[in-house]
Design a protein around this motif. Structure first.
Motif, PDB file in Angstrom:
ATOM      1  N   ALA A  19     -27.105  42.924   4.567  1.00 56.35           N
ATOM      2  CA  ALA A  19     -27.236  43.746   5.846  1.00 56.35           C
ATOM      3  C   ALA A  19     -25.768  44.593   5.973  1.00 56.35           C
ATOM      4  O   ALA A  19     -24.876  44.205   5.352  1.00 56.35           O
ATOM      5  CB  ALA A  19     -27.343  42.838   7.035  1.00 56.35           C
ATOM      6  N   GLU A  20     -25.798  45.422   6.964  1.00 55.94           N
ATOM      7  CA  GLU A  20     -24.571  46.214   7.193  1.00 55.94           C
ATOM      8  C   GLU A  20     -23.622  45.149   7.559  1.00 55.94           C
ATOM      9  O   GLU A  20     -23.968  44.337   8.268  1.00 55.94           O
ATOM     10  CB  GLU A  20     -24.969  47.408   8.071  1.00 55.94           C
ATOM     11  CG  GLU A  20     -25.837  48.442   7.633  1.00 55.94           C
ATOM     12  CD  GLU A  20     -24.959  49.328   6.657  1.00 55.94           C
ATOM     13  OE1 GLU A  20     -23.927  49.575   6.682  1.00 55.94           O
ATOM     14  OE2 GLU A  20     -25.816  49.466   5.633  1.00 55.94           O
ATOM     15  N   PRO A  21     -22.212  45.618   7.086  1.00 53.72           N
ATOM     16  CA  PRO A  21     -21.224  44.818   7.661  1.00 53.72           C
ATOM     17  C   PRO A  21     -21.200  44.303   9.102  1.00 53.72           C
ATOM     18  O   PRO A  21     -21.481  45.387  10.011  1.00 53.72           O
ATOM     19  CB  PRO A  21     -19.980  45.409   7.070  1.00 53.72           C
ATOM     20  CG  PRO A  21     -20.420  46.280   5.843  1.00 53.72           C
ATOM     21  CD  PRO A  21     -21.734  46.766   6.243  1.00 53.72           C
ATOM     22  N   LEU A  75     -17.939  39.634   8.334  1.00 54.52           N
ATOM     23  CA  LEU A  75     -18.396  38.533   8.825  1.00 54.52           C
ATOM     24  C   LEU A  75     -19.483  38.073   8.747  1.00 54.52           C
ATOM     25  O   LEU A  75     -19.953  37.175   9.545  1.00 54.52           O
ATOM     26  CB  LEU A  75     -17.761  38.273  10.286  1.00 54.52           C
ATOM     27  CG  LEU A  75     -15.957  38.570  10.293  1.00 54.52           C
ATOM     28  CD1 LEU A  75     -15.623  38.126  11.760  1.00 54.52           C
ATOM     29  CD2 LEU A  75     -15.462  37.270   9.479  1.00 54.52           C
ATOM     30  N   ASN A  76     -20.623  38.874   7.924  1.00 55.24           N
ATOM     31  CA  ASN A  76     -21.755  38.374   8.043  1.00 55.24           C
ATOM     32  C   ASN A  76     -22.097  36.839   7.484  1.00 55.24           C
ATOM     33  O   ASN A  76     -23.175  36.169   7.748  1.00 55.24           O
ATOM     34  CB  ASN A  76     -22.776  39.396   7.058  1.00 55.24           C
ATOM     35  CG  ASN A  76     -23.157  40.613   7.877  1.00 55.24           C
ATOM     36  OD1 ASN A  76     -22.955  40.842   9.258  1.00 55.24           O
ATOM     37  ND2 ASN A  76     -23.657  41.970   7.384  1.00 55.24           N
ATOM     38  N   ARG A  77     -21.197  36.920   6.336  1.00 53.85           N
ATOM     39  CA  ARG A  77     -21.354  35.357   5.728  1.00 53.85           C
ATOM     40  C   ARG A  77     -20.690  34.282   6.715  1.00 53.85           C
ATOM     41  O   ARG A  77     -21.175  32.955   6.282  1.00 53.85           O
ATOM     42  CB  ARG A  77     -20.721  35.380   4.393  1.00 53.85           C
ATOM     43  CG  ARG A  77     -21.355  36.069   3.326  1.00 53.85           C
ATOM     44  CD  ARG A  77     -20.906  35.941   2.034  1.00 53.85           C
ATOM     45  NE  ARG A  77     -21.221  34.508   1.552  1.00 53.85           N
ATOM     46  CZ  ARG A  77     -22.367  34.072   0.818  1.00 53.85           C
ATOM     47  NH1 ARG A  77     -23.195  34.961   0.708  1.00 53.85           N
ATOM     48  NH2 ARG A  77     -22.314  32.860   0.537  1.00 53.85           N
ATOM     49  N   ALA A  78     -19.936  34.485   7.419  1.00 58.39           N
ATOM     50  CA  ALA A  78     -19.117  33.480   8.263  1.00 58.39           C
ATOM     51  C   ALA A  78     -20.212  32.693   8.914  1.00 58.39           C
ATOM     52  O   ALA A  78     -21.184  33.080   9.719  1.00 58.39           O
ATOM     53  CB  ALA A  78     -18.470  34.196   9.357  1.00 58.39           C
TER      54      ALA A  78
END
Length: 483
Positions: A38-40, A150-153
């Motif tokens: 996905a977009e950041p 912070l998508n993975r956060a």
């Protein structure tokens, strides 16, 4: 375990920490999605951003994934486990701490068993604990700027930690592949190493046999089996050279550079005290009732080890065959369908492990994409068993089917004229002519030279253009020569 293989007089000691991204639709403590690509910063909720006043809420499905892993490797599922705050300061960690488990993890102990060649090995697990992932730092060197995505956060992870049981690079790779097979087999992880779903950290040290454990260096974020092998091999050589030159190994976290094939120190390795762990006050203890564990157990698929044991008992396969055929659910299903349809489990096993696997590897495709179906392979195995075609002819039929030249086994056999000669009277006449034309070989055979018999068999196969049944040729020849 067998005696460890020494490298330049040193024993290699390796332990693994594997971060397995769990296949949940939302994050471990928020309802933000976990879709890759996905977009950041479009999948980071207020909880993930650590905005004031937000509170984490445990994702039930992440706990189910942990229970499944524990059941698959024979672990103890803790009836009560605790979340802790692991404090460190990185730009991609908004809270300034990571929520993890420390003193009481949800999964405790267990064993991962696998084969190295035909030798059975096992690696003990210390624990598997639930935790959240951090974000990702993005560095744009060409404009001299860095950013944070912070998508993975908050993405749910299960960190699987081993004892330092591994004694060679080969064992390390075999262990990692077996663990990868287990987590994908039970459906808790998609196993995509390129996307970071299955990331391995290898703790590597060396020592002289009989000495205490050496100082370890942790190779972080190995995301392919190829790089894993290169990184561990390099680290072993580097540590031995350092010790041989009289220098001490310093505990450190290192990264592997695939461009140079070398590891390089990233930072001094922290110990638990450096993280200042303490129980997270926002999360109550995680309670897993025995009824919940049994409910999850009832939803589990047949595990690879159990399936391999069944293949041995039900189909009479060697244990090595059974283990190889249970590398994935798709391969196991393909073999079992071919074995049942043909009634020839061992020949079916040989074809799946041999010609089918060879072509899949050459084309880098999964068995789900195999042009030859399990039913078609069963028909081919059946035609070998009933004497319609020879093994050599079967390979020609298989090649035609794989490349799309024929629409079925029997059609290819007829189109290529590969049917074995079944008329014993016609074959006997051909053998009589061969014996008459090869009196020297006949005399040599009667004088005790077995090579002469092989030469006569070769003449028979040549005369029949390979269509004669080799077993029938052997029997008839010996009968005629002994007359």
């Amino acid at each position: 375990m067998s005696a460890a293989k020494l490298v330049q007089g040193y024993e290699v000691v390796i332990g693994f920490e594997t971060h397995t991204q769990l296949a949940t639709k939302s994050k471990i403590f928020s309802r933000a999605p976990t879709d890759f690509g996905a977009e950041p910063n479009t999948q980071a909720s207020a909880v993930d951003l650590a905005l004031p006043g937000t509170l984490p809420v445990m994702n039930r499905e992440a706990v189910v994934c942990a229970i499944k892993l524990g059941l698959a490797v024979g672990s103890t599922i803790a009836p009560r486990s605790v979340f802790a705050r692991k404090n460190y300061f990185y730009p991609d960690l908004p809270k300034g701490y990571q929520i993890s488990q420390y003193e009481i993890p949800v999964v405790q102990g267990g064993v991962v068993a696998f084969y190295l060649g035909e030798e059975k090995k096992s690696v003990r697990l210390v624990r598997a604990h639930l935790e959240e992932d951090a974000g990702k730092s993005l560095h744009e060197d060409f404009i001299g700027q860095s950013g944070i995505d912070l998508n993975r956060a908050g993405t749910p992870l299960l960190e699987i930690v081993t004892e330092p049981d591994i004694r060679s690079t080969e064992e390390a790779i075999a262990y990692a592949k077996e663990l990868h097979k287990i987590v994908t087999w039970i459906g808790i992880c998609d196993g995509n190493m390129q996307e970071g779903s299955f990331r391995c950290d290898a703790n590597v040290s060396v020592r002289k046999p009989g000495q205490p454990l050496g100082t370890r260096r942790e190779i972080k974020n190995l995301n392919s089996f190829k790089f894993m092998q290169q990184a561990i091999d390099y680290e072993i050589r580097w540590q031995i050279e350092e010790l041989e030159d009289g220098r001490a190994i310093q505990q450190a976290t290192v990264l592997f550079d695939p461009d140079t094939g070398e590891t390089r120190a990233m930072r001094t390795k922290e110990d638990a005290a450096d993280y200042r762990y303490f129980p997270d006050p926002d999360l109550p203890p995680l309670v897993v009732a025995r009824e919940w564990v049994e409910q999850v157990r009832g939803q589990m698929p047949e595990l690879p080890r159990a399936m391999a044991a069944r293949f041995v008992s039900q189909y009479g396969l060697p244990e090595y065959d059974a283990t190889t055929l249970t590398q994935s659910p798709a391969m196991a299903a393909y073999f079992e369908a071919a074995a049942k349809a043909s009634g020839q489990p061992k020949p079916a096993s040989n074809w799946v492990m041999g010609e089918v696997s060879r072509r899949l590897n050459a084309q880098e495709i999964g068995i789900e994409q195999a042009p030859v179906s399990a039913a078609t392979l069963a028909a081919l195995v059946g035609r070998i068993a009933d004497g319609t075609i020879s093994n050599n002819a079967a390979r020609q039929v298989f090649d035609a089917l794989w490349t799309g030249e024929g629409s079925g086994v029997d059609a290819v056999i007829e189109a290529k004229g590969l049917r074995q000669m079944s008329d014993s009277g016609e074959l006997e006449k051909i053998l009589d002519d061969i014996l008459a034309a090869n009196a020297d070989n006949v005399a040599q055979f009667k004088a005790g030279k077995d090579k002469a018999f092989n030469a006569l068999v070769g003449q028979a196969m040549k005369a029949t253009k390979g269509k004669a049944n080799p077993q029938q040729v052997n029997e008839l020849l010996r009968k005629k020569l002994s007359a």
